[in-house]
Design an enzyme around this catalytic site. Structure first.
Site, PDB file in Angstrom:
ATOM      1  N   ARG A 133       0.846  -1.209   0.000  1.00 28.12           N
ATOM      2  CA  ARG A 133       0.000   0.000   0.000  1.00 28.12           C
ATOM      3  C   ARG A 133       0.879   1.255   0.000  1.00 28.12           C
ATOM      4  O   ARG A 133       0.594   2.234  -0.665  1.00 28.12           O
ATOM      5  CB  ARG A 133      -0.910   0.032   1.245  1.00 28.12           C
ATOM      6  CG  ARG A 133      -1.840  -1.149   1.462  1.00 28.12           C
ATOM      7  CD  ARG A 133      -3.050  -1.088   0.552  1.00 28.12           C
ATOM      8  NE  ARG A 133      -2.731  -1.412  -0.815  1.00 28.12           N
ATOM      9  CZ  ARG A 133      -2.449  -2.640  -1.273  1.00 28.12           C
ATOM     10  NH1 ARG A 133      -2.469  -3.658  -0.464  1.00 28.12           N
ATOM     11  NH2 ARG A 133      -2.150  -2.842  -2.542  1.00 28.12           N
TER      12      ARG A 133
ATOM     13  N   GLN B 198      -9.860   9.886   7.461  1.00 26.74           N
ATOM     14  CA  GLN B 198      -9.766   8.473   7.842  1.00 26.74           C
ATOM     15  C   GLN B 198      -8.711   7.790   6.988  1.00 26.74           C
ATOM     16  O   GLN B 198      -8.403   6.618   7.187  1.00 26.74           O
ATOM     17  CB  GLN B 198     -11.114   7.786   7.627  1.00 26.74           C
ATOM     18  CG  GLN B 198     -12.220   8.328   8.499  1.00 26.74           C
ATOM     19  CD  GLN B 198     -13.590   7.855   8.003  1.00 26.74           C
ATOM     20  OE1 GLN B 198     -14.048   6.782   8.338  1.00 26.74           O
ATOM     21  NE2 GLN B 198     -14.243   8.677   7.200  1.00 26.74           N
TER      22      GLN B 198
ATOM     23  N   HIS C 259      -6.950   7.374  11.466  1.00 30.36           N
ATOM     24  CA  HIS C 259      -6.636   5.950  11.399  1.00 30.36           C
ATOM     25  C   HIS C 259      -5.167   5.670  11.118  1.00 30.36           C
ATOM     26  O   HIS C 259      -4.818   4.593  10.651  1.00 30.36           O
ATOM     27  CB  HIS C 259      -7.532   5.274  10.346  1.00 30.36           C
ATOM     28  CG  HIS C 259      -8.990   5.275  10.711  1.00 30.36           C
ATOM     29  ND1 HIS C 259     -10.011   5.060   9.822  1.00 30.36           N
ATOM     30  CD2 HIS C 259      -9.598   5.472  11.926  1.00 30.36           C
ATOM     31  CE1 HIS C 259     -11.180   5.114  10.450  1.00 30.36           C
ATOM     32  NE2 HIS C 259     -10.954   5.392  11.719  1.00 30.36           N
TER      33      HIS C 259
ATOM     34  N   SER D 294     -18.157   6.100   3.458  1.00 31.66           N
ATOM     35  CA  SER D 294     -19.423   5.369   3.518  1.00 31.66           C
ATOM     36  C   SER D 294     -20.110   5.557   4.865  1.00 31.66           C
ATOM     37  O   SER D 294     -21.222   5.089   5.069  1.00 31.66           O
ATOM     38  CB  SER D 294     -19.176   3.884   3.271  1.00 31.66           C
ATOM     39  OG  SER D 294     -18.301   3.372   4.261  1.00 31.66           O
TER      40      SER D 294
HETATM   41  N1  APR Z   1     -15.417  10.579  -4.991  1.00 37.33           N
HETATM   42  C1  APR Z   1     -16.013  10.597  -3.764  1.00 37.33           C
HETATM   43  N2  APR Z   1     -16.454   9.504  -3.135  1.00 37.33           N
HETATM   44  C2  APR Z   1     -16.292   8.317  -3.752  1.00 37.33           C
HETATM   45  C3  APR Z   1     -15.676   8.205  -5.016  1.00 37.33           C
HETATM   46  C4  APR Z   1     -15.234   9.402  -5.645  1.00 37.33           C
HETATM   47  N3  APR Z   1     -14.658   9.411  -6.830  1.00 37.33           N
HETATM   48  N4  APR Z   1     -15.649   6.897  -5.353  1.00 37.33           N
HETATM   49  C5  APR Z   1     -16.223   6.217  -4.337  1.00 37.33           C
HETATM   50  N5  APR Z   1     -16.612   7.070  -3.369  1.00 37.33           N
HETATM   51  C6  APR Z   1     -17.284   6.799  -2.096  1.00 37.33           C
HETATM   52  C7  APR Z   1     -18.075   5.509  -2.014  1.00 37.33           C
HETATM   53  O1  APR Z   1     -19.368   5.688  -2.575  1.00 37.33           O
HETATM   54  C8  APR Z   1     -18.132   5.257  -0.517  1.00 37.33           C
HETATM   55  O2  APR Z   1     -19.248   5.881   0.075  1.00 37.33           O
HETATM   56  O3  APR Z   1     -16.302   6.679  -1.099  1.00 37.33           O
HETATM   57  C9  APR Z   1     -16.851   5.932  -0.018  1.00 37.33           C
HETATM   58  C10 APR Z   1     -15.773   4.968   0.433  1.00 37.33           C
HETATM   59  O4  APR Z   1     -16.235   4.238   1.532  1.00 37.33           O
HETATM   60  P1  APR Z   1     -15.315   3.174   2.277  1.00 37.33           P
HETATM   61  O5  APR Z   1     -14.648   2.336   1.241  1.00 37.33           O
HETATM   62  O6  APR Z   1     -16.156   2.504   3.290  1.00 37.33           O
HETATM   63  O7  APR Z   1     -14.170   4.043   2.940  1.00 37.33           O
HETATM   64  P2  APR Z   1     -14.157   4.839   4.312  1.00 37.33           P
HETATM   65  O8  APR Z   1     -15.518   5.377   4.630  1.00 37.33           O
HETATM   66  O9  APR Z   1     -13.026   5.787   4.233  1.00 37.33           O
HETATM   67  O10 APR Z   1     -13.802   3.688   5.330  1.00 37.33           O
HETATM   68  C11 APR Z   1     -13.614   4.039   6.685  1.00 37.33           C
HETATM   69  O11 APR Z   1     -12.874   1.857   7.275  1.00 37.33           O
HETATM   70  O12 APR Z   1     -11.654   0.195   6.267  1.00 37.33           O
HETATM   71  C12 APR Z   1     -11.663   1.105   7.303  1.00 37.33           C
HETATM   72  O13 APR Z   1      -9.963   2.222   8.448  1.00 37.33           O
HETATM   73  C13 APR Z   1     -10.517   2.041   7.175  1.00 37.33           C
HETATM   74  O14 APR Z   1     -10.453   4.441   7.169  1.00 37.33           O
HETATM   75  C14 APR Z   1     -11.183   3.330   6.704  1.00 37.33           C
HETATM   76  C15 APR Z   1     -12.545   3.230   7.328  1.00 37.33           C
END
Ligand code: APR
Length: 229
Positions: free
Chosen positions: A56, A86, A104, A172
């Site tokens: 990563r 995050q 995080h 998310s």
């Molecule tokens: N622009 C904005 N948002 C986007 C894009 C984009 N181009 N592409 C995807 N997304 C959105 C998705 O729709 C989703 O709602 O980004 C979000 C990503 O969500 P997650 O993958 O759940 O990431 P995150 O919310 O940062 O996760 C939180 O969980 O895995 C752990 O510690 C890790 O920090 C992370 C935490």
């Protein structure tokens, strides 16, 4: 100067080529998160955990900030901007934002596995088994794994209480305690959610949703804020 608080998640870095966590297959870059991002994984197979984070980190070295990150830097001309991320990547730093709180952890740092206050800048290098801190214990990634405490959460809650505007970008809102931060903003705060997909926004008041990727959506939210100030 009015305060803009920004809560970012993996989605803001998607257009820089870094994958989000909750893609449809439930895997993170082909790994099950519980095999690589938990204290149990570290106890069971630390070499696999190191390999995962080394990959990563390498990926991040070549990643560049996108228009979403850069728009937040511009915002500093008009507002007091505080970013709470995050993300473990350094794209807000690379873009040039000034005030960044990592909830995080950070990919580019290692820490002692016996003393959480011993933190080292990796300058893009790998962590290998056999790399020790000054107290002689194995170095681990400076990452808050699932099931671990979030040391910066109280600082983040305090920041939320001062916000005039809140931008929520690319998260998310699935992972606590980070997702719970949105409930700490004061009643007058205006909140913007920038995400191309639906997110759980149940108890957020004064909310404007911009259903777009960060590359275009962040600038649109900023335009509305500038008209409002
Ligand atoms: N622009 C904005 N948002 C986007 C894009 C984009 N181009 N592409 C995807 N997304 C959105 C998705 O729709 C989703 O709602 O980004 C979000 C990503 O969500 P997650 O993958 O759940 O990431 P995150 O919310 O940062 O996760 C939180 O969980 O895995 C752990 O510690 C890790 O920090 C992370 C935490």
């Amino acid at each position: 100067m009015k305060k803009v608080l920004v809560l970012t998640g993996a989605g803001i870095s998607a257009e820089s080529g870094l994958k989000t966590f909750r893609d449809s297959d439930g895997l993170w870059e082909n790994y099950n998160v519980y095999d690589v991002a938990t204290p149990q994984a570290w106890a069971k197979n630390p070499a696999l955990v190191q390999e995962f984070y080394n990959k990563r980190r390498e990926q991040c070295l070549s990643a560049k900030p996108n228009a979403g990150h850069l728009a937040l830097v511009e915002l500093e001309k008009e507002f007091n901007v505080q970013i709470i991320t995050q993300n473990v990547d350094d794209l807000h730093e690379k873009a040039g934002s000034t005030n960044i709180l990592h909830l995080h952890g950070e990919l580019n740092k290692a820490r002692s596995s016996v003393d959480e206050n011993l933190i080292y800048d990796l300058k893009g290098k790998d962590i290998n088994m056999g790399d020790f801190c000054e107290k002689g214990s194995q170095l681990r990634p400076h990452i808050v794994w699932f099931g671990e405490m979030v040391p910066n959460i109280e600082i983040a809650q305090k920041m939320m209480r001062d916000a005039d505007y809140l931008l929520i970008i690319g998260t998310s809102l699935n992972v606590y305690p980070a997702a719970g931060l949105v409930s700490f903003v004061p009643a007058h705060c205006k909140t913007f959610l920038i995400d191309p997909n639906d997110c759980p926004t149940g108890n957020i008041s004064n909310l404007t949703t911009i259903k777009e990727g960060a590359g275009t959506g962040v600038s649109k939210a900023i335009k509305i804020i500038l008209q409002d100030m």
